[in-house]
Design an enzyme around this catalytic site. Structure first.
Site, mmCIF file in Angstrom:
data_model
loop_
_atom_site.group_PDB
_atom_site.id
_atom_site.type_symbol
_atom_site.label_atom_id
_atom_site.label_comp_id
_atom_site.label_asym_id
_atom_site.label_seq_id
_atom_site.Cartn_x
_atom_site.Cartn_y
_atom_site.Cartn_z
ATOM 1 N N PRO A 124 -3.217 1.330 -1.153
ATOM 2 C CG PRO A 124 -2.938 3.639 -1.218
ATOM 3 C CD PRO A 124 -2.710 2.439 -0.365
ATOM 4 C CD GLU A 125 -3.333 -3.952 -4.630
ATOM 5 O OE1 GLU A 125 -3.316 -4.484 -5.750
ATOM 6 O OE2 GLU A 125 -3.777 -4.510 -3.615
#
Ligand SMILES: [Zn+2]
Length: 305
Positions: A2-3
């Site tokens: 996840p960014e």
């Protein structure tokens, strides 16, 4: 992994679902998930009875701001997810920490690969100090003066903040000889951008990932600044990109993976010019780009690819 857009989606979901909720108890099922305070018993004892005032994000971490000012940080890393489970939801074998809410629901920290970390910190500590690594950092964290701000002392600015202007971005790039791809995913340069959104931003800005940062013209700098913000905003609008384990707090995957222009589209046609997207490795990271749209200035077609 996840960014920024994925973590922001989780934070917004949680803000709607658990802001105002009281954590009546917690259960730590994988000790190493708890980074601070240790041991896990102390973490649970200090959390019991706390009210979640609001949920936000800094870098790639979800921040649960408690009513008394303390902050719980959740770094999702590779496979972490925060899921709100109504009472009676079947047990999740991958839940590493379970927060029991006073209304009967559970906030579950699910993490298949167990790289994520959760910390509970005092407020403040936003003053920048010399970064510490490894053992030295652990000693510092045991001190009472170590606060939530210290957790992010090594992180760069938030790219979607209003204060993150094109001028500020240009000033940070100035004099940096690193390759653009390497610099964009460096969390001390800007926070929250990882492999997916770095590749997408460079494609959008028509810049080669191996270009040295200090060779950009003023026009290219502005284009890259705009592109970074645009791809992150699009990611948030689509509730993030799901490739493996990422889900929102509702347990549903995001829709942004299908909207990406280059990331993991090796061999498929460029959406702008039709040329096949290629993949190279930059600093051990798979990097996707269009050899026609993203040329190194002055280099022949496909050079360096
Ligand atoms: Zn192209």
């Amino acid at each position: 992994m996840p960014e920024l857009p994925e973590v922001e989606t989780v934070a917004r979901d949680l803000q709607r679902r658990v802001a105002g909720a009281v954590i009546s108890d917690a259960e730590v099922r994988w000790e190493r998930t708890v980074r601070h305070p240790q041991p896990a018993d102390r973490f649970v004892a200090e959390l019991r009875g706390a009210t979640i005032r609001r949920v936000g994000r800094r870098a790639k971490s979800v921040l649960l701001h408690l009513a008394d000012g303390r902050v719980m940080t959740v770094a999702l890393r590779m496979t972490g997810a925060l899921i709100v489970a109504p009472a009676g939801t079947p047990e999740d074998p991958y839940a590493r920490v379970v927060f029991r809410l006073a209304d009967g629901r559970e906030l579950r920290y699910r993490d298949v690969r167990k790289f994520g970390r959760i910390g509970l910190w005092e407020r403040g500590g936003l003053v920048r100090r010399t970064p510490q690594r490894g053992a030295k950092r652990k000693i510092l964290e045991r001190r009472a003066a170590y606060r939530v701000g210290d957790v992010f002392a090594r992180h760069g600015p938030e790219p979607l903040a209003r204060s993150f202007s094109a001028e500020r971005f240009a000033a940070r790039l100035l004099g940096r000889s690193a390759r653009l791809k390497t610099l964009l995913i460096d969390q001390s340069f800007i926070a929250g951008v990882g492999n997916i959104y770095a590749d997408e931003a460079l494609w959008r800005a028509r810049l080669h990932p191996l270009r040295a940062a200090n060779t950009l013209t003023a026009v290219e700098l502005r284009r890259l600044h705009r592109a970074v913000r645009a791809v992150l905003r699009q990611g948030i609008a689509n509730r993030g990109a799901s490739f493996a384990d990422y889900v929102g707090a509702d347990g549903e995957p995001g829709a942004n993976a299908e909207q990406l222009a280059v990331y993991r589209r090796t061999g498929q046609p460029c959406l702008r010019c039709g040329r096949e997207i290629v993949r190279i490795v930059v600093g051990q990271r798979g990097t996707h780009f269009c050899p026609r749209c993203q040329r190194v200035a002055g280099a022949p077609d496909g050079d360096l690819a």
